[in-house]
Design an enzyme around this catalytic site. Structure first.
Site, short mmCIF file in Angstrom:
data_model
loop_
_atom_site.label_atom_id
_atom_site.label_comp_id
_atom_site.label_asym_id
_atom_site.label_seq_id
_atom_site.Cartn_x
_atom_site.Cartn_y
_atom_site.Cartn_z
N ASP A 12 0.87 -1.18 0.00
CA ASP A 12 0.00 0.00 0.00
C ASP A 12 0.90 1.23 0.00
OD1 ASP A 12 -2.31 1.67 0.28
OD2 ASP A 12 -1.90 1.84 2.42
N SER A 13 0.32 2.38 -0.27
CA SER A 13 1.08 3.62 -0.21
C SER A 13 1.56 3.90 1.21
CB SER A 13 0.20 4.78 -0.67
OG SER A 13 -1.01 4.79 0.08
N CYS A 75 -4.12 -1.18 -2.11
CA CYS A 75 -4.27 0.27 -2.21
C CYS A 75 -5.23 0.50 -3.37
CB CYS A 75 -2.91 0.90 -2.51
SG CYS A 75 -2.97 2.66 -2.89
N GLU A 154 -5.25 8.52 9.75
CA GLU A 154 -3.84 8.38 10.14
C GLU A 154 -3.60 8.97 11.52
OE1 GLU A 154 -0.64 8.34 7.85
OE2 GLU A 154 -1.67 7.16 6.32
N CYS A 186 -11.27 3.14 -0.24
CA CYS A 186 -9.94 3.59 0.16
C CYS A 186 -9.59 2.80 1.40
CB CYS A 186 -9.95 5.09 0.47
SG CYS A 186 -8.41 5.67 1.19
N HIS A 188 -8.05 3.42 4.00
CA HIS A 188 -8.14 4.07 5.31
C HIS A 188 -9.57 4.16 5.84
CE1 HIS A 188 -4.12 5.35 4.28
NE2 HIS A 188 -3.97 5.97 5.44
N1 DGL Z 1 -4.02 3.71 0.19
C1 DGL Z 1 -4.68 4.73 -0.55
C2 DGL Z 1 -5.93 4.15 -1.23
O1 DGL Z 1 -6.46 3.13 -0.83
C3 DGL Z 1 -5.07 5.90 0.33
C4 DGL Z 1 -3.91 6.73 0.81
C5 DGL Z 1 -3.18 7.47 -0.30
O2 DGL Z 1 -3.70 8.46 -0.83
O3 DGL Z 1 -2.08 7.03 -0.65
O4 DGL Z 1 -6.37 4.70 -2.19
#
Ligand code: DGL
Length: 268
Positions: A12-13, A75, A154, A186, A188
């Site tokens: 993931d990012s 992600c 976060e 997403c 998060h």
């Molecule tokens: N992990 C990203 C997503 O699911 C969210 C966080 C980001 O913008 O990198 O899209």
């Protein structure tokens, strides 16, 4: 030949993909998991398609080098932009989070009105909207990006008047369209599930792509004969491109327990 004792690679990012890791862990406790959070480059959700694709290729490269039998792009933004190139480049099966989430939503809606929320990049890509309409072209899909949800999650600011006000603002279009199913598109957003649920009301089903993805992971591993030998205590390792300590602290909020074995990796 792929070894079924190898880990499932998940990236993931940042730390949002831990919601996907947790769902996989709950469903498949004997599977070793190797997670990469690209914490030096997060967020992906505000970046261009070409940049997200390049970062995703780098993340996949790190995990493949360690030896993984299956790659989960945990992600939504990277799933929206990078799945085709990763599938073309890698030998291991590559799964994203968008198709499973869209399938789950399409099968659960009763009135045919489905909402999708995600980052600006994910919503702008149209990936969820297209995936939903591929399952059922008669669906009415309403999409909304919710950029402030990521920093709130976060920071652990998931309850109280501020997240509720932000959620009320973003979700007004969903309420107006009377969606009965809302995809948390997403990684998060599952952390804000309570607030989102309160704003949308009890009659709206919230779809967490993490859950749906873990079911597909189990199916693909079984189909490919790659299920880990049973009875072994599966290991979880975490790699990050920025501070391991910060990741361990905030990651505990996502997983609900302490994170051990967090290591820093360099892309170059
Ligand atoms: N992990 C990203 C997503 O699911 C969210 C966080 C980001 O913008 O990198 O899209």
């Amino acid at each position: 030949m792929t070894d079924r004792a190898e880990a499932i690679g998940i990236f993931d990012s940042g730390m949002g993909g831990l919601t996907v890791l947790r769902a996989i862990r709950e469903r498949l406790p004997s599977e070793p998991l190797l997670y990469l959070g690209d914490t030096a480059r997060v967020p992906y959700g505000s970046k261009s398609a070409a940049t997200v694709e390049r970062y995703a290729q780098a993340c996949a490269g790190v995990l493949v080098k360690q030896g993984v039998k299956l790659l989960v792009v945990a992600c939504n933004t990277a799933s929206a932009y990078a799945l085709p190139c990763l599938r073309a480049e890698l030998d291991a099966p590559v799964l994203g989070v968008i198709e499973p989430g869209a399938q789950a939503a399409a099968s659960q809606t009763r009135n045919g009105r489905v909402g999708v929320i995600g980052t600006a990049a994910t919503i702008g890509s149209g990936a969820y909207q297209e995936a939903l309409l591929r399952v059922n072209e008669d669906l009415r899909v309403v999409a909304q990006h919710c950029p402030l949800f990521v920093p709130l999650a976060e920071e652990g600011w998931t309850d109280g008047p501020v997240p509720r006000q932000v959620a009320s603002h973003y979700l007004a279009s969903m309420r107006q369209a009377e969606v009965d199913t809302l995809v948390l598109g997403c990684t998060h957003y599952p952390l804000l599930k309570t607030v989102i649920g309160e704003v949308m009301g009890d009659s709206v089903t919230l779809i967490d792509s993490a859950e749906a993805t873990s079911a597909v992971v189990a199916e693909v591993l079984g189909g490919a004969g790659l299920v880990a030998p049973e009875g072994e205590t599966a290991r979880q390792r975490f790699l990050v491109t920025d501070s391991p300590q910060r990741f361990a602290e905030a990651g505990a909020r996502f997983l609900g327990h302490e994170l051990r074995e967090v290591e820093w990796v360099d892309f170059s």
